[in-house]
Design a protein around this motif. Sequence first.
Motif, mmCIF file in Angstrom:
data_model
loop_
_atom_site.group_PDB
_atom_site.id
_atom_site.type_symbol
_atom_site.label_atom_id
_atom_site.label_comp_id
_atom_site.label_asym_id
_atom_site.label_seq_id
_atom_site.Cartn_x
_atom_site.Cartn_y
_atom_site.Cartn_z
ATOM 1 N N ILE A 1 0.860 -1.179 0.000
ATOM 2 C CA ILE A 1 0.000 0.000 0.000
ATOM 3 C C ILE A 1 0.895 1.227 0.000
ATOM 4 N N GLU A 2 0.526 2.204 -0.818
ATOM 5 C CA GLU A 2 1.297 3.443 -0.877
ATOM 6 C C GLU A 2 0.925 4.306 0.314
ATOM 7 N N VAL A 3 1.946 4.743 1.049
ATOM 8 C CA VAL A 3 1.678 5.473 2.288
ATOM 9 C C VAL A 3 2.249 6.883 2.231
ATOM 10 N N ARG A 4 1.466 7.836 2.639
ATOM 11 C CA ARG A 4 1.979 9.204 2.860
ATOM 12 C C ARG A 4 1.836 9.488 4.337
ATOM 13 N N LEU A 5 2.977 9.707 4.979
ATOM 14 C CA LEU A 5 2.971 10.011 6.419
ATOM 15 C C LEU A 5 3.054 11.529 6.570
ATOM 16 N N VAL A 6 2.029 12.106 7.190
ATOM 17 C CA VAL A 6 2.027 13.564 7.331
ATOM 18 C C VAL A 6 1.820 13.981 8.786
ATOM 19 N N LYS A 7 2.380 15.132 9.118
ATOM 20 C CA LYS A 7 2.099 15.748 10.406
ATOM 21 C C LYS A 7 0.961 16.741 10.225
ATOM 22 N N ARG A 8 0.551 17.318 11.325
ATOM 23 C CA ARG A 8 -0.580 18.245 11.314
ATOM 24 C C ARG A 8 -0.455 19.339 10.264
ATOM 25 N N ARG A 9 0.700 19.970 10.226
ATOM 26 C CA ARG A 9 0.857 21.112 9.319
ATOM 27 C C ARG A 9 0.760 20.748 7.847
ATOM 28 N N GLU A 10 1.157 19.506 7.566
ATOM 29 C CA GLU A 10 1.190 19.090 6.150
ATOM 30 C C GLU A 10 -0.138 18.475 5.720
ATOM 31 N N TYR A 11 -0.985 18.178 6.653
ATOM 32 C CA TYR A 11 -2.233 17.479 6.349
ATOM 33 C C TYR A 11 -3.248 18.462 5.788
ATOM 34 N N ASN A 12 -3.720 18.190 4.574
ATOM 35 C CA ASN A 12 -4.670 19.116 3.980
ATOM 36 C C ASN A 12 -5.650 18.370 3.081
ATOM 37 N N GLU A 13 -6.495 19.092 2.412
ATOM 38 C CA GLU A 13 -7.531 18.448 1.614
ATOM 39 C C GLU A 13 -6.968 17.746 0.396
ATOM 40 N N GLU A 14 -5.805 18.175 -0.023
ATOM 41 C CA GLU A 14 -5.185 17.496 -1.165
ATOM 42 C C GLU A 14 -4.773 16.087 -0.760
ATOM 43 N N THR A 15 -4.221 15.989 0.441
ATOM 44 C CA THR A 15 -3.863 14.669 0.989
ATOM 45 C C THR A 15 -5.094 13.761 1.040
ATOM 46 N N VAL A 16 -6.186 14.310 1.476
ATOM 47 C CA VAL A 16 -7.417 13.524 1.615
ATOM 48 C C VAL A 16 -7.912 13.057 0.262
ATOM 49 N N ARG A 17 -7.837 13.975 -0.705
ATOM 50 C CA ARG A 17 -8.287 13.583 -2.060
ATOM 51 C C ARG A 17 -7.422 12.459 -2.605
ATOM 52 N N TRP A 18 -6.108 12.549 -2.340
ATOM 53 C CA TRP A 18 -5.177 11.545 -2.833
ATOM 54 C C TRP A 18 -5.459 10.170 -2.242
ATOM 55 N N ALA A 19 -5.789 10.168 -0.954
ATOM 56 C CA ALA A 19 -5.885 8.890 -0.238
ATOM 57 C C ALA A 19 -7.199 8.144 -0.482
ATOM 58 N N ASP A 20 -7.149 6.798 -0.347
ATOM 59 C CA ASP A 20 -8.360 5.962 -0.348
ATOM 60 C C ASP A 20 -8.937 5.899 1.062
ATOM 61 N N ALA A 21 -8.010 6.077 1.999
ATOM 62 C CA ALA A 21 -8.423 6.048 3.394
ATOM 63 C C ALA A 21 -7.422 6.848 4.201
ATOM 64 N N VAL A 22 -7.868 7.352 5.315
ATOM 65 C CA VAL A 22 -6.997 8.135 6.183
ATOM 66 C C VAL A 22 -6.883 7.403 7.513
ATOM 67 N N ILE A 23 -5.638 7.252 7.974
ATOM 68 C CA ILE A 23 -5.438 6.655 9.305
ATOM 69 C C ILE A 23 -4.838 7.721 10.216
ATOM 70 N N SER A 24 -5.425 7.893 11.374
ATOM 71 C CA SER A 24 -4.819 8.819 12.335
ATOM 72 C C SER A 24 -3.975 8.000 13.285
ATOM 73 N N ALA A 25 -2.755 8.480 13.522
ATOM 74 C CA ALA A 25 -1.859 7.785 14.449
ATOM 75 C C ALA A 25 -1.549 8.742 15.587
ATOM 76 N N GLY A 26 -2.266 8.536 16.682
ATOM 77 C CA GLY A 26 -2.104 9.442 17.816
ATOM 78 C C GLY A 26 -3.161 9.068 18.835
ATOM 79 N N GLY A 27 -3.857 10.104 19.349
ATOM 80 C CA GLY A 27 -4.945 9.829 20.278
ATOM 81 C C GLY A 27 -6.262 10.301 19.675
ATOM 82 N N ASP A 28 -7.223 10.581 20.552
ATOM 83 C CA ASP A 28 -8.524 11.033 20.047
ATOM 84 C C ASP A 28 -8.407 12.386 19.363
ATOM 85 N N GLY A 29 -7.513 13.227 19.859
ATOM 86 C CA GLY A 29 -7.332 14.551 19.263
ATOM 87 C C GLY A 29 -6.862 14.461 17.823
ATOM 88 N N THR A 30 -5.982 13.493 17.563
ATOM 89 C CA THR A 30 -5.479 13.320 16.206
ATOM 90 C C THR A 30 -6.595 12.806 15.303
#
Lengths: 404, 404
Positions: B114-143
Motif C-alpha cells: 500500500i502506498e503510504v503518505r505520512l504527514v504531520k498536522r501542518r502538512e495534512y490538507n484536503e489534497e492529501t485527503v483527495r489523494w488517499a483511499d483512506a486516512v489513518i490517524s496515528a495518535g490519540g482522540d485529538g489526532t
Amino acid sequence: PFPALLLLLKRGRFNRQAQPPRSEPRTGTGPCSADGGGLRAGAGGFRPSRVAVVAKTTRYEFEQQRYRYAGLSEDDLRQLLALKGSNYAGLLERHRIHTKNVEHVVDSLRNERIEVRLVKRREYNEETVRWADAVISAGGDGTMLLAASKVFDKFKPVIGVNTDPERSEGHLCLPVRYTHSFPEALQKLYRGEFRWQWRQRIRLYLEGTGINPVPVDLHEQQLSQEQHSRAHINERFQDQRSDISGPHLLPVRALNEVFIGESLSSRASYYEISVDDGPWEKQKSSGLNVCTGTGSKAWSYNINKVANQAVEEILNIVTNDYNDSLLYSPEEPKMFFSIREPIVNRVFSSSRQRGFSSKVCVRSRCWDACMVVDGGTSFEFNDGAIASILIDTEDALCTVLLEE
Amino acid sequence: PFPALLLLLKRGRFNRQAQPPRSEPRTGTGPCSADGGGLRAGAGGFRPSRVAVVAKTTRYEFEQQRYRYAGLSEDDLRQLLALKGSNYAGLLERHRIHTKNVEHVVDSLRNERIEVRLVKRREYNEETVRWADAVISAGGDGTMLLAASKVFDKFKPVIGVNTDPERSEGHLCLPVRYTHSFPEALQKLYRGEFRWQWRQRIRLYLEGTGINPVPVDLHEQQLSQEQHSRAHINERFQDQRSDISGPHLLPVRALNEVFIGESLSSRASYYEISVDDGPWEKQKSSGLNVCTGTGSKAWSYNINKVANQAVEEILNIVTNDYNDSLLYSPEEPKMFFSIREPIVNRVFSSSRQRGFSSKVCVRSRCWDACMVVDGGTSFEFNDGAIASILIDTEDALCTVLLEE
C-alpha cells in the motif's frame, strides 16, 4: 376515719405548694389543658414531703446475687466474670459511681427535710407509690420505665436522675448536670423554675378466646424464651369466665411502646390488623410496634430510621443509570444540547437545561465570543450573529468497527 | 482529462474490493440505510491502495520546536523542562513509544504494497485527503478529530490507531490490541470481518450582522486568549457583502460538539436560543454545548454527569430530615405504628408499613406470641386473642422539664 385523716394530712403536706394542676390553667406560658399540656408552675413551686427513690440494680449487684447461693467469694466472682469476658474492675467502678450518685440524691432530699424511701426493683410497688408525693428513679432510662410502670395517677410526678451518664442515654432523665448537683434541681422545683410535662402513654384492652390478662415481668426473672412461655402458662387466668367477658383493660400503661409478635425472634408473626377502625388486613411480618411520642426516639426510631448505607447503594445505581443515559450512539442523527451553569433570576430563565434536538438556533448577544468546533476550530460569534446548528446525514464520517 | 483519468485510476484501485456502499444494502446483518447504518462488508473486504497516515506531534517534538529558534541544546531543553516541572525522560519515552507505533502502522501498510503518505498536522490538507483511499490517524482522540476535520466525503474511511494507549482514552480509535498488531486489523479489513460505522456530525450556518465565516485553527497557533481574539480580527472577511447575504454554510463539521460562549472563561455568555424551531429564549450562562452521539461521551458527558458528591450531600440532608420526622413530642396524644419487615406476596400485603394512628386493633393468629410493654411486661397473645391499643390522656405520666 383513717382514710379521711390521711387525706387531711396529705393536704397539709402540700401547704404553700402548688399541686400538679388538675384542671384550671395556671398563669404562665404554654398549653393549658390538663389533658396533656405542660404548665408553668407559676408563683408556686413544687415541694414534696415524701419521695420514693427507685434505684436500679447494677450489673455488679446482679452478678453478686446470681452467684450468692453458690457461696462464691469476691475473688471467685472476679474470675468467673473474667471467664465470661466481663471486666470485674469496670463493673465495680460503675457500681461505685451509681451508688455515689444515689447517695447524693438521697442526701440532698434529706437535707431539705424530705422523707425518703430508697427502694430497689423488687421492693417497689403500688404501696410505695401511694405513700410518695413524687417518685424519683435513680438509674438509666430503664429504671425510669420501671418507676413509671407502677404510676397510674397523672398527678403523681415521676422524675428521672441519670446515675450513670457514661452508660445510659438518659433521654427520659433530667439533664446530666443535675446528677452531680441535685440540690440545684430541688431549688428550681421549689421556685417553680420548671415546666410540667405530661408524657402520653398507651393503654391495652384484651378480649377474645383463650386470653390471659395476667402480666409476666420480664426483667425480674431474666427468663429465657422457654421459661418465658412457661411463665405465661403458669399464670394463666383460672377464671373461665374470662373467655366470654368483655374487653379487659390491662393493668399496664406503655410509656415507650407496645410490641406484638412471636416470642421466638426467628419466627414470623401472623395476625390481622385494623388501624383507626379501618378494614382488617391479614399480615405476616416480624411483628408490630406501636409507640408513643416518648417511644418515637427508642425502638421505633431504630425500626424506621433510614440507613445511609442502603440509600447510598440505591443512589449509586440511580446515579449510574442517569449518567449512562447521557450516552447515545454516534450513528444516531440527533444532537444533545447542554446549557452550562444557566443563570436563573428575574430577568433570565432556562426552560430546559439539556435535551435532544434536531436543530438549535443561537443569536449572539456576546461581547467577545466564539463558536468552537471540536475544540479546534473557532469562529467569531458576537452580537448580531446568528448560528443554525443541525445534522445532515450527508456529513457523516465513515469509519470501521473491528471486533474486539 | 486529468480529473477523468484520476477517476478511472481511482476506480481501478478498488478492483475486487467493496467500496463503502452507497445506497443498496449488502447481505449481512444490521441497519441498511446509507444514511447512517453500518453494513457488513459481506463477501468483499476493503483493500485501499493509498493511505494517508496523519501522525500527531508529540509533546517532545512540540517543546523542541518551541525552543529551536533559541538555539538550545538537548541539555538546555532538559533543564528548561525541569524548571517547568516537566519530566524530560518521560516526554522522550512517550515520543519513542508513539514513533515506534507509527512505524509499525506504516510498515504494516507498506508490507501489503500500500502506498503510504505520512504527514504531520501542518502538512495534512484536503489534497492529501483527495489523494488517499483512506486516512489513518496515528495518535490519540485529538489526532482523530484532526484527521476527520479535513474529510467531507462520507465514503472516505477514517480509521484511528491509538499510538499512546497509556495517555489517551482512544475511544475514537481501534481497540488497543491493534496498535501492536496492525497487520491483524488489515487482514480483517481485507476479509470483510468488520462493520462500517457512520458517525453523524454537525454542520453550522452563520448569518446576521458583522459575521466572520473564516475559521481560526486553535491548535496550530497555540494561541493565548488575547492572541485568539486578534486572530479573528485579522482574518475578518473583507467582503462587506457578507453582511447582507444569506446564511453561510461553514467549512467545518463537528465530530464531537459545537461550543458557543465568551472566549474569556470567566465571563458569562448572553444569547438567545431556539430549539427545534421553538420560541426564542434569552439566556445567560457559561455557554452552550451541542454534541453528537460521538461527543456525548466527551465534554458533554462531563458537563452533565451527576457528581456523586453533590448527590451524597443532598442525600444526607434528605435522610436526616426523614429521620427527624420520625420523632414527635411525648405530649402528643397520638401513636405511631410500624410493621417490622412485612412479608409481601400473593397471599399477604401491607398497605401501610408505618404511620400515625389513634387506635390499633390486632387479632392474633400467632402460635406463641406476646404483647410486650416497654420491654418489661409481657402478655400472652395467641390465636384468638384481640387487642385494642389506644391513648387515653388520663393515663399520662407527669414529669418535669428543667431548663438546661
